[in-house]
Design an enzyme around this catalytic site. Structure first.
Site: not given
Lengths: 668, 668
Positions: A449, A458
């Site tokens: 994740e 990210e």
């Protein structure tokens, strides 16, 4: 921040005795009054510098400084028109306007209210610019406009579908004025509610503006059976929607009832407003509305305990992961049954598995079954390890969990969990960057994740591609696919907030408008629908050369190209001003299990991600029928990843944003 | 700076032996060659990072660094299309483009040439942005476009008057590209001349662009009777006009003659170009073309000797003043004759006059005549005193000259002149600010020259109004009236120069684009005609109050209001990009005597004023038929004067420039 209470003011057309007016209003529980700055008794001399002895309005001694500072909204004289066609009238009105403004500055009023009557506001705006440049008191300017322009309505009486103009017109007055004021956040709009109400589209566009107050004329109230003033349901709805967007309410006009009754009624309406339910997002986001944050960089920076704490509390995200992992485990079981248990890579796994059987007596997994290797990449403090173990229990699977984590603080927590909580389970912790660790056995499933508010921002693609060597050929990646999304939005508030994030430093202003901001957006309006920007698949398909051969890097991993370039177009359905984009993502974990923060498919109750706001440097005025064309690039160098973007409307174009990642970047 | 010489280069379609090509060109006296960066023998691998051993083009050892740095313009591969519709092709071409650019960076070429083929240049521009951000060598980018787009021409063959599109199209390619590059001054355009030539309007628009070179295909030459290649007169004209705007010439294409002949012919054309005559302005301005200067503030700062020296050399200005003064003297004589010599204010004058008669024996003025008092306000080192004395001689007038000057250094010069040069004349020097001195007798004529390039921008109105008490009622002011003018212009070069005036400081960039610049504009194009902005009369009519009474200040002087606000509109006749305004003034001295720097009425040979450039912060794209609306304010406070301006085109608007004089002002 959305208000807990409704705040009401009382409007005085004229206030010969200001003290008496204020006492009356406060006595009836109003929070403030709106009153003309000029006392009706005073007539002004022709020139600001010229001649007449004495002041032009009442003395400031009649109220306490506290009352001036918090209870009085000063109204500039209605007749003032510094944009009059006649140069002499214009100059005279400008002088009077300056005189009134200068008096307001002296009093330190919380807000000064003025009326817009047309789209001609260049000289008004110029005068207010000078006022702001020379004033250090944080006075707000409230620009009031009617909801409906009756003049335009009458002019268009014959053409039925042109009546929209009468609703559009005041919005144009406001937005042109606001544009001329450089979208200054000290400027707000006050809307005078009309008996007729506009379409939902027009109303929604208003809700994207910084509405400071809604004027409710007493003529809109009718008396109920008990003789108390009440509003129609439609009018109630409009008031509520504005108050939910931080508007105060100003009761205005002839008093057909006791003034207390209006206020009591409004309180009642606000209290019995429809209950929005237990959406955890709404209570979680309270206080964060329209508050800009810079995105996290979990790859370059290690997250702190507080951040882990917040993320691990998400009531939905880990459920979804658990379901996805369970599905993947089930599918692997099925596949293995189909294939038989012979498998080239299984030997070492069996040896490992035997060792782990010790102490698993109460486990219902068949003794001889090979465990399924699940690698959790970026395990943090362990929530995905937990989800994996839960999924294994539910599906009756034997799993070997390998938790890879680069943050030393999180590794400490993981190790403790292994010792204390998971001591009966087969969990191994590998400290290190997933792009560098090497480990055997390879994983049947990789769980990660690494997503940001805009999906890949990210650096999930780079991390997972770098860890591709840890996954068996044919293995499963959870997530399997994710995409970023954008919608063009109008939001003077977000734009001004981004611009002002570092006041006084204009180099920073440029950077701020070339940066993605994480923000729970409230005061904005979607100009058009949300569209997909970039998509990434895992495990990623590698590139091929001219001859169709797979290209690999020095470690033998498939070469991937995570650069992207996407062009999107939208048609504008309503005149508007574009200030940037709202940004979102969705993600297919596995099977049918999704997580999403795209508004139309938002995972209910999932709180881990606020959307992002992507500003444009120069807000663009867009008209009904215009085409908005946006180009987004995802750029990658050896050390960093960044976005660039440009927007075109007709022949008009923004500058290129963030060339070479000069203002914002994500470090690899 | 306009070139003294013509600089020619030779284009090579392919250069297998670069040394040989360069030698050949230099031998034929060409200054440089244009050559593809890629050697024809080398084929490139698919990926910049990928695999193939060895370079992709020739070694940089084949030429000396000096040759690479000054003799070679590198051409990027023609086929490169980083804006191709296919994402894969686009990415591959972008990679190859970066490879070629990076090689150019390594070589330090003076210029890199690329071709524009369409208006789709977003990705090209993005790649070049990154190149500039990562490159510290001052390489120029030359973007070449054809003069005529044959594709558009063919598509429009039926519609006769739409053929303009074929000429417009390449200009749009270029200007969109330049806009996307932020009007960067490192980007220039290269125009490939076509057999057909465009209208003067289109040609003039090109001359407003930063033209680095004109490509002259050898196919445009025909052989004259002696067998030498020559161009048609029309083509010669185009080449000359471009070279006058700093373009170099590139000879390109099949060699139908000896390559030396083309060069020799171009030299000859340049040498026998029409002689522009002795315009002093042209020789005076040489070297100052497009060079920005901040306007003088002679009121706040005292001028230095050098500046006086320059101004006093103007061959035209003082002649005009002398004529105007002579006319005024004549008119006063006439008026006195009509009135008789009785005059309430004459007594003290007569007394003064008698004293001055001593030593004026050789003067032809009648002994008993009262002298005419001429006050020179802001006398500097005396040129207007000289003009007055000359005018008196010519008109046989007896004058008393009072020279008022605030600059102590200039007062020293004036006093010396009185002692040495004017000892036989009636000249008095009063040191001090004309707004503060008090003097008897009052003047019959006030003479001043306080004008800036934009008329009132050196505060002539405020100075003369402040000195109004020095003039007799009914007296004459020279100048009598002056006006400022503007025309909307396109000039990427001036805009980029203003923006870059303080590199690296973005607060300064904002200021620079809110400032008036004095500049001899060469590389610009007028989008529409010149229009009048502000006008001032002297002596100024004072304001009246409501009852029609004259308003006066504490000294009894008429109250004037020198604030102004003017709205101007223009219709656009050709697609263009507006970067700001050219600014000018004209001035009626007295009678019919004018001075003017408005291009259509420029006083021939007057050199004292360069025009001004007024930038706008965001260049505005304007299309044929659009209306440009500009509003200019002249704002006045107790201590300073400043301008503000805003421009609107349709629904698009610039920000307000210079609110409250935050970026530029003139101190009172």
């Amino acid at each position: 921040m959305a208000q807990q209470e409704i705040s009401c003011g009382l409007d005085y057309i004229t206030a010969p005795d200001l003290q008496a007016c204020l006492s009356e209003a406060l006595h009836a529980n109003y929070a403030f009054i709106v009153s003309p700055i000029i006392h009706p008794r005073f007539r002004r001399p022709i020139l600001p510098s010229g001649g007449t002895v004495g002041g032009f309005t009442r003395s400031d001694m009649i109220l306490s400084p506290q009352d001036w500072n918090s209870r009085i909204v000063g109204k500039l004289s209605e007749y003032l028109d510094p944009d009059a066609p006649s140069p002499i009238v214009r100059q005279r009105h400008e002088d009077s306007l300056n005189e009134e403004l200068s008096y307001c500055r002296g009093l330190g009023l919380p807000a000064v209210m003025l009326s817009l009557h047309s789209k001609y506001t260049n000289n008004l705006a110029r005068t207010l610019h000078t006022y702001f440049e020379t004033s250090h008191h944080p006075t707000l300017i409230w620009a009031s406009v009617p909801m409906l322009c009756h003049k335009t309505l009458k002019a268009n009486i014959d053409i039925d579908n042109e009546n929209d103009d009468a609703w559009n017109e005041p919005w144009h007055w406001w937005t042109k004025f606001h544009e001329r004021m450089g979208w200054d956040k000290r400027i707000g709009v006050v809307i005078e509610m009309s008996a007729d109400l506009p379409s939902q589209d027009i109303l929604k566009r208003w809700l994207g503006e910084p509405i400071r107050a809604i004027i409710v004329p007493t003529s809109l109230f009718h008396n109920n059976r008990k003789g108390y003033p009440v509003l129609s349901r439609a009018h109630q709805q409009v008031v509520l929607s504005m108050v939910e967007h931080d508007a105060q309410v100003i009761v205005s006009g002839a008093r057909r009832s006791n003034i207390e009754y209006y206020l009591q009624y409004l309180y009642r309406v606000w209290k019995r407003r429809p209950y929005i339910g237990d959406d955890p997002m709404l209570s979680y986001a309270k206080g964060w509305e329209d508050y800009l944050q810079t995105p996290l960089q979990p790859l370059a920076d290690n997250l702190d305990t507080h951040t882990y704490n917040v993320f691990e509390k998400d009531p939905v995200k880990y459920d979804q992961y658990q379901k996805a992992i369970a599905q993947a485990l089930t599918d692997i079981h099925k596949k293995r049954k189909g294939e038989g248990i012979d498998d080239h890579q299984s030997d070492s796994c069996i040896i490992e598995a035997k060792k782990c059987e010790v102490g698993q007596g109460d486990n219902t997994v068949k003794e001889n079954e090979r465990p399924i290797t699940v690698m959790v990449l970026g395990a943090g403090r362990g929530p995905l390890v937990r989800a994996t173990l839960n999924a294994a229990d539910i599906t009756n699977s034997k799993v070997k969990v390998i938790a890879v984590e680069k943050n030393p603080c999180a590794v400490v927590v993981l190790a403790a969990q292994v010792r204390e909580v998971w001591r009966d389970r087969d969990v191994i912790v590998i400290p290190g960057d997933m792009r560098q660790v090497n480990f055997s056995p390879k994983a049947d499933i990789i769980v990660s994740e690494l997503l940001g508010s805009w999906g890949d921002n990210e650096l999930s693609p780079e991390c997972l591609d770098g860890a591709a060597g840890l996954l068996k050929s044919g293995g499963i990646s959870i997530p399997r696919e994710y995409s970023s999304y954008v919608a063009p939005i109008s939001s003077p508030r977000l734009w001004a907030a981004a611009r002002a994030a570092s006041p006084g430093n204009s180099a920073q202003i440029e950077k701020n408008l070339e940066t993605l901001w994480v923000v729970y957006m409230q005061n904005k309006h979607d100009i058009a629908e949300t569209k997909c920007v970039f998509t990434f698949d895992h495990p990623a398909k590698g590139m091929k050369n001219y001859e169709g051969q797979d290209l690999t890097d020095y470690r033998g991993l498939p070469m991937t190209d995570n650069r992207r370039c996407t062009t999107l177009t939208w048609e504008v359905e309503q005149d508007n001003v574009m200030h940037g984009f709202g940004g979102y993502f969705d993600c297919l974990l596995y099977g049918k299990e999704m997580i999403s923060i795209v508004p139309s498919t938002h995972s209910p109750g999932m709180i881990s991600w606020f959307p992002i706001f992507i500003p444009i440097k120069t807000p663009l005025r867009v008209m009904k029928g215009d085409k908005i064309k946006a180009i987004f690039w995802r750029c990658v160098s050896a050390r960093r990843v960044w976005y660039e973007w440009i927007v075109e409307v007709g022949v008009h174009t923004t500058p290129l944003h963030n060339p070479n990642g000069r203002s914002s970047e994500m470090l690899l």
